[in-house]
Design a protein around this motif. Structure first.
Motif, PDB file in Angstrom:
ATOM      1  N   ALA A 124       0.849  -1.311   0.049  1.00 35.45           N
ATOM      2  CA  ALA A 124      -0.045   0.189   0.042  1.00 35.45           C
ATOM      3  C   ALA A 124       0.797   1.489   0.015  1.00 35.45           C
ATOM      4  O   ALA A 124       0.370   2.086  -0.433  1.00 35.45           O
ATOM      5  N   ARG A 125       2.055   1.253   0.518  1.00 35.51           N
ATOM      6  CA  ARG A 125       3.015   2.310   0.648  1.00 35.51           C
ATOM      7  C   ARG A 125       4.501   1.803   0.392  1.00 35.51           C
ATOM      8  O   ARG A 125       4.529   0.759   0.543  1.00 35.51           O
ATOM      9  N   ALA A 126       5.122   2.781  -0.214  1.00 43.17           N
ATOM     10  CA  ALA A 126       6.389   2.620  -0.232  1.00 43.17           C
ATOM     11  C   ALA A 126       7.262   2.006   0.751  1.00 43.17           C
ATOM     12  O   ALA A 126       7.165   2.274   1.738  1.00 43.17           O
ATOM     13  N   GLY A 127       8.002   0.843   0.513  1.00 41.14           N
ATOM     14  CA  GLY A 127       8.741   0.135   1.675  1.00 41.14           C
ATOM     15  C   GLY A 127       7.833  -0.797   2.517  1.00 41.14           C
ATOM     16  O   GLY A 127       8.275  -1.056   3.590  1.00 41.14           O
ATOM     17  N   GLN A 128       6.654  -0.967   2.048  1.00 45.83           N
ATOM     18  CA  GLN A 128       5.687  -1.804   2.744  1.00 45.83           C
ATOM     19  C   GLN A 128       5.222  -1.406   4.247  1.00 45.83           C
ATOM     20  O   GLN A 128       5.172  -2.096   4.834  1.00 45.83           O
ATOM     21  N   LEU A 129       5.412   0.023   4.236  1.00 49.10           N
ATOM     22  CA  LEU A 129       5.003   0.356   5.520  1.00 49.10           C
ATOM     23  C   LEU A 129       3.563   0.526   6.084  1.00 49.10           C
ATOM     24  O   LEU A 129       2.921   0.626   5.067  1.00 49.10           O
ATOM     25  N   PRO A 130       3.477   0.215   7.250  1.00 49.33           N
ATOM     26  CA  PRO A 130       2.070   0.298   7.789  1.00 49.33           C
ATOM     27  C   PRO A 130       1.400   1.477   8.193  1.00 49.33           C
ATOM     28  O   PRO A 130       2.129   2.533   7.772  1.00 49.33           O
ATOM     29  N   TYR A 131       0.233   1.675   8.306  1.00 48.11           N
ATOM     30  CA  TYR A 131      -0.462   2.733   8.798  1.00 48.11           C
ATOM     31  C   TYR A 131      -0.985   2.688  10.255  1.00 48.11           C
ATOM     32  O   TYR A 131      -1.983   2.324  10.550  1.00 48.11           O
ATOM     33  N   PRO A 132       0.179   2.653  11.394  1.00 46.72           N
ATOM     34  CA  PRO A 132      -0.189   2.599  12.450  1.00 46.72           C
ATOM     35  C   PRO A 132      -1.215   3.410  13.426  1.00 46.72           C
ATOM     36  O   PRO A 132      -0.867   4.702  13.315  1.00 46.72           O
TER      37      PRO A 132
ATOM     38  N   PHE B  49       0.116   7.054  14.605  1.00 48.81           N
ATOM     39  CA  PHE B  49       1.692   7.341  14.920  1.00 48.81           C
ATOM     40  C   PHE B  49       2.238   7.961  13.749  1.00 48.81           C
ATOM     41  O   PHE B  49       3.472   8.257  13.962  1.00 48.81           O
ATOM     42  N   ARG B  50       2.172   7.614  12.399  1.00 53.77           N
ATOM     43  CA  ARG B  50       2.807   8.017  11.261  1.00 53.77           C
ATOM     44  C   ARG B  50       1.859   8.890  10.449  1.00 53.77           C
ATOM     45  O   ARG B  50       1.421   8.645   9.473  1.00 53.77           O
ATOM     46  N   PRO B  51       1.433  10.231  10.834  1.00 51.48           N
ATOM     47  CA  PRO B  51       0.579  10.944  10.296  1.00 51.48           C
ATOM     48  C   PRO B  51       1.169  11.698   8.702  1.00 51.48           C
ATOM     49  O   PRO B  51       0.449  12.218   7.884  1.00 51.48           O
ATOM     50  N   ASP B  52       2.329  11.309   8.636  1.00 51.10           N
ATOM     51  CA  ASP B  52       3.190  11.684   7.238  1.00 51.10           C
ATOM     52  C   ASP B  52       2.789  10.676   5.996  1.00 51.10           C
ATOM     53  O   ASP B  52       2.869  11.114   5.081  1.00 51.10           O
ATOM     54  N   ARG B  53       1.942   9.667   6.583  1.00 56.26           N
ATOM     55  CA  ARG B  53       1.545   8.558   5.613  1.00 56.26           C
ATOM     56  C   ARG B  53       0.232   8.760   5.068  1.00 56.26           C
ATOM     57  O   ARG B  53      -0.510   9.182   5.955  1.00 56.26           O
ATOM     58  N   TYR B  54      -0.268   8.114   3.883  1.00 55.72           N
ATOM     59  CA  TYR B  54      -1.355   8.021   3.491  1.00 55.72           C
ATOM     60  C   TYR B  54      -2.052   6.765   4.255  1.00 55.72           C
ATOM     61  O   TYR B  54      -1.839   5.898   4.289  1.00 55.72           O
ATOM     62  N   PRO B  55      -3.422   7.348   4.810  1.00 49.39           N
ATOM     63  CA  PRO B  55      -4.182   6.286   5.621  1.00 49.39           C
ATOM     64  C   PRO B  55      -4.688   5.061   4.890  1.00 49.39           C
ATOM     65  O   PRO B  55      -4.857   3.991   5.319  1.00 49.39           O
ATOM     66  N   LEU B  56      -5.118   5.307   3.641  1.00 46.80           N
ATOM     67  CA  LEU B  56      -5.583   4.047   2.847  1.00 46.80           C
ATOM     68  C   LEU B  56      -4.473   3.969   1.680  1.00 46.80           C
ATOM     69  O   LEU B  56      -5.091   2.996   0.664  1.00 46.80           O
ATOM     70  N   GLY B  57      -3.283   4.215   1.798  1.00 48.27           N
ATOM     71  CA  GLY B  57      -2.442   3.836   0.768  1.00 48.27           C
ATOM     72  C   GLY B  57      -2.023   5.056   0.001  1.00 48.27           C
ATOM     73  O   GLY B  57      -2.836   5.896  -0.110  1.00 48.27           O
ATOM     74  N   ASP B  58      -0.902   4.876  -0.594  1.00 48.66           N
ATOM     75  CA  ASP B  58      -0.300   6.048  -1.562  1.00 48.66           C
ATOM     76  C   ASP B  58      -1.288   6.191  -2.650  1.00 48.66           C
ATOM     77  O   ASP B  58      -1.960   5.023  -3.269  1.00 48.66           O
ATOM     78  N   PRO B  59      -1.505   7.400  -3.080  1.00 47.74           N
ATOM     79  CA  PRO B  59      -2.349   7.567  -4.177  1.00 47.74           C
ATOM     80  C   PRO B  59      -1.634   7.351  -5.697  1.00 47.74           C
ATOM     81  O   PRO B  59      -1.391   8.298  -6.443  1.00 47.74           O
TER      82      PRO B  59
ATOM     83  N   PHE C 105       9.231  -3.428  15.355  1.00 46.08           N
ATOM     84  CA  PHE C 105       8.535  -4.821  14.902  1.00 46.08           C
ATOM     85  C   PHE C 105       7.648  -4.581  13.607  1.00 46.08           C
ATOM     86  O   PHE C 105       7.682  -5.292  12.816  1.00 46.08           O
ATOM     87  N   PHE C 106       6.758  -3.758  13.894  1.00 48.70           N
ATOM     88  CA  PHE C 106       5.784  -3.320  12.775  1.00 48.70           C
ATOM     89  C   PHE C 106       6.427  -2.447  11.679  1.00 48.70           C
ATOM     90  O   PHE C 106       5.896  -2.836  10.386  1.00 48.70           O
ATOM     91  N   GLU C 107       7.270  -1.981  11.932  1.00 48.98           N
ATOM     92  CA  GLU C 107       7.964  -1.129  10.862  1.00 48.98           C
ATOM     93  C   GLU C 107       8.957  -2.039   9.699  1.00 48.98           C
ATOM     94  O   GLU C 107       9.549  -1.288   8.811  1.00 48.98           O
ATOM     95  N   THR C 108       9.204  -2.963  10.227  1.00 50.89           N
ATOM     96  CA  THR C 108      10.565  -3.720   9.336  1.00 50.89           C
ATOM     97  C   THR C 108       9.843  -5.114   8.715  1.00 50.89           C
ATOM     98  O   THR C 108       9.836  -6.239   9.317  1.00 50.89           O
ATOM     99  N   PRO C 109       9.628  -4.948   7.430  1.00 45.69           N
ATOM    100  CA  PRO C 109       9.167  -6.176   6.743  1.00 45.69           C
ATOM    101  C   PRO C 109      10.271  -6.908   6.702  1.00 45.69           C
ATOM    102  O   PRO C 109      11.445  -6.687   6.677  1.00 45.69           O
ATOM    103  N   PRO C 110       9.919  -8.436   6.619  1.00 42.72           N
ATOM    104  CA  PRO C 110       8.551  -9.063   6.602  1.00 42.72           C
ATOM    105  C   PRO C 110       8.255  -9.446   8.011  1.00 42.72           C
ATOM    106  O   PRO C 110       7.367 -10.368   8.412  1.00 42.72           O
ATOM    107  N   MET C 111       8.462  -8.429   8.955  1.00 44.76           N
ATOM    108  CA  MET C 111       8.006  -8.647  10.523  1.00 44.76           C
ATOM    109  C   MET C 111       8.318 -10.116  11.145  1.00 44.76           C
ATOM    110  O   MET C 111       7.767 -10.690  11.661  1.00 44.76           O
ATOM    111  N   SER C 112       9.696 -10.413  10.775  1.00 41.73           N
ATOM    112  CA  SER C 112      10.212 -11.573  11.267  1.00 41.73           C
ATOM    113  C   SER C 112      10.907 -11.318  12.700  1.00 41.73           C
ATOM    114  O   SER C 112      11.338 -10.343  12.836  1.00 41.73           O
ATOM    115  N   GLY C 113      11.071 -12.508  13.443  1.00 43.13           N
ATOM    116  CA  GLY C 113      11.865 -12.259  14.617  1.00 43.13           C
ATOM    117  C   GLY C 113      10.968 -11.950  16.019  1.00 43.13           C
ATOM    118  O   GLY C 113       9.453 -11.359  15.448  1.00 43.13           O
ATOM    119  N   PRO C 114      11.337 -11.840  17.159  1.00 40.19           N
ATOM    120  CA  PRO C 114      10.380 -11.575  17.989  1.00 40.19           C
ATOM    121  C   PRO C 114      10.354 -10.135  18.297  1.00 40.19           C
ATOM    122  O   PRO C 114      10.798  -9.215  17.413  1.00 40.19           O
TER     123      PRO C 114
END
Length: 542
Positions: free
Chosen positions: A389-397, A412-422, A529-538
């Motif tokens: 949805a966003r560059a870098g597979q970033l979430p919208y937390p 938490f990341r208001p600089d991102r688009y809530p429903l994905g990049d246009p 944890f959520f910011e790092t694709p593919p979200m592996s590890g503890p």
């Protein structure tokens, strides 16, 4: 505090509790344990005629008829304030099955790339361990049903009779086009629902209680355009003047909603078939029935992937043995609360790792309105939905707290688009309306493709649609606060209004305290944890 430890540590600590669940008892275990029938529709929000009667006329639910849901609600308890923990199918279902906040479920907290951690106790496996005959039809935990996911083993699947319910409008339209009458076409599709359930009941050993999870996906897009009217008699024009202010009241949107409501009625028809089979089997009186959906409508502003009520507030009715019926309760309920409730119904005790709260004190009460004075709020949240949805597979937390008077959201990341990049919208070759209608990923990918989304994109720069488009897809401030008594549809953010600063401060602290207490990884290492694709590890990178 929990926040000082990784989720992996919490899960490891909880494994030893599973044996205790099999040995524990409850008041329900003293008599005949009830069967459990859980009916859970994909993408169905709070659109039911029982809620139209409860809320009063003037809304979308005026146009839908759900007599089977309504009857169960009348016989049991209808929850006025039921919410999902996350408005995205996989994290919602992970939280529901685990009885925990979605952010405690590791990679179960996302949609694409999700993996169920088998160390997490889940209520289906817990009731199975209590001796229940277990079965499911269709969607339970998504994506897919890996072998280590709850209900993932194929011996629990009862689907051989067919699954055309999952494309109800497409299949019914095709049958009618082939010459079948509409009633016969509906009966043929619903007959598969019946036969799957009959097969499940036939496999049950004598006198063994059962637990059956029915998870059709027909309410999830896509639907045949015009099917709401053609199959169910829902006239799109009957919705004129009744749309919430975040939806443009134009023909294409009214028709889109009509078709959506038609699929909700198809789900209700399936409820009727299952209840009828319960009665035929003689098990109706001893079956606990719960009906709900995993979040609000997809492909509409404020719906799926949003923390506004249209996205997270859902229908919920529970009836059956031990439930004092004929009541509407105002208690705030989060769907993960069903996990400890089902476990106790099976005669067990929920593991302490579950953060959800047992509903039996509310279900057994004879009171209406607010039964439990502590049930005055719920938390909701979101991380990643569509991976790209966003560059870098970033979430919208996001995290939010909802009370009777207010909704408070932290983005938490208001600089991102809530429903994905246009994507492509400012290019020389923007996507066509047909592409936006058919392809979720062509632009704004966290909102499902459909006619409403296409209309908003097409009219994004004109006087008719720009306000709606900007409201739905534009960047949002870090904090949002809505006064629900004045603004029930959450249109006017008052987070920076001087008159609401004390309210915002109180809700902010309450929300953050609960996130900290529950060990939310979003508060650890800047959400690594959520910011790092593919979200592996503890959790927390530990």
């Amino acid at each position: 505090m929990i926040a000082h430890y990784s989720l992996r540590w919490l899960l490891a600590a909880s494994v030893g509790l599973l044996a205790a669940v099999g040995l524990s008892s409850s008041a329900l275990a003293e008599g005949k344990r009830p069967n459990i029938l859980f009916l859970f529709a994909d993408d169905w929000g709070r659109q039911a005629s029982a809620y139209a009667a409860l809320d009063g006329p003037g809304g979308i639910s005026d146009a839908v008829q759900t007599p089977n849901f309504d009857q169960l609600a009348k016989q049991g308890v209808l929850f006025r304030n039921a919410f999902v923990n996350a408005p995205s199918c996989t994290p919602c279902r992970s939280s529901l099955l685990s009885g925990q906040y979605f952010w405690r479920t590791g990679r179960g907290a996302i949609l694409q790339g999700a993996v169920w951690d088998p160390a997490i106790p889940s209520w289906p496996m817990l009731v199975k361990d209590r001796g229940y005959h277990l079965g499911k039809s269709w969607k339970v935990w998504s994506p897919g049903t890996p072998s280590d996911a709850p209900y993932g083993q194929q011996q629990h699947a009862y689907q051989r009779a067919g699954g055309r319910i999952n494309q109800f409008s497409q299949q019914a339209t095709r049958l009618v086009a082939q010459g079948e009458s509409l009633p016969d076409a509906k009966a043929e599709l619903l007959g598969e629902v019946r036969e799957n359930f009959q097969a499940f009941l036939a496999d049950r050993p004598a006198d063994q209680p059962f637990c059956y999870f029915f998870g059709p996906t027909n309410v999830h897009r896509k639907w045949v355009r015009g099917s709401g009217l053609a199959l169910w008699g829902i006239d799109p024009d009957s919705l004129k003047g009744k749309l919430p202010p975040f939806l443009p009241d134009v023909p294409v949107v009214r028709q889109d909603l009509s078709d959506y409501l038609g699929e909700a009625q198809a789900f209700d028809a399936a409820i009727g078939v299952l209840v009828e089979e319960l009665r035929r089997s003689g098990e109706y009186e001893n079956t606990l029935i719960a009906v709900s959906g995993d979040h609000g409508p997809a492909g509409f502003p404020h719906g799926k992937c949003n923390l506004y009520d249209f996205g997270v507030r859902v229908a919920l009715a529970i009836s059956g043995p031990g439930v004092q019926g004929g009541r509407v309760v105002d208690d705030f309920v989060s769907l993960p609360d069903l996990a400890p409730t089902f476990v106790e119904a099976a005669g067990g005790t929920a593991p302490s790792v579950m953060t959800a709260r047992n509903l039996w004190p509310v279900l057994k009460s004879t009171e209406a309105g607010l039964v439990d004075p502590e049930r005055t709020w719920v938390l909701t949240g979101r991380e990643r939905h569509v991976a790209k949805a966003r560059a870098g597979q970033l979430p919208y937390p996001q995290r939010a707290i909802r009370t009777d008077d207010y909704l408070f959201i932290i983005n938490f990341r208001p600089d991102r688009y809530p429903l994905g990049d246009p994507f492509l919208l400012d290019s020389d070759r923007p996507p066509t309306s047909q592409q936006v209608t058919e392809n979720t990923f062509v632009t704004l990918p966290d909102e499902d493709a459909g006619p409403t989304k296409a209309w908003l994109v097409e009219h994004r720069n004109d006087s008719q649609g720009k306000t709606f488009f900007d409201h739905a897809y534009g960047r949002r401030p870090r904090e949002e606060l809505f006064d629900l008594k004045k603004d029930p549809h959450q249109m006017h953010n008052v987070a920076e209004d001087a008159a609401y600063q004390s309210v915002a401060a109180k809700l902010r602290q309450q929300l953050l305290d609960e996130l900290q207490r529950s060990g939310d990884p979003r508060l650890m290492q800047d959400g690594q944890f959520f910011e790092t694709p593919p979200m592996s590890g503890p959790v927390g990178g530990k």
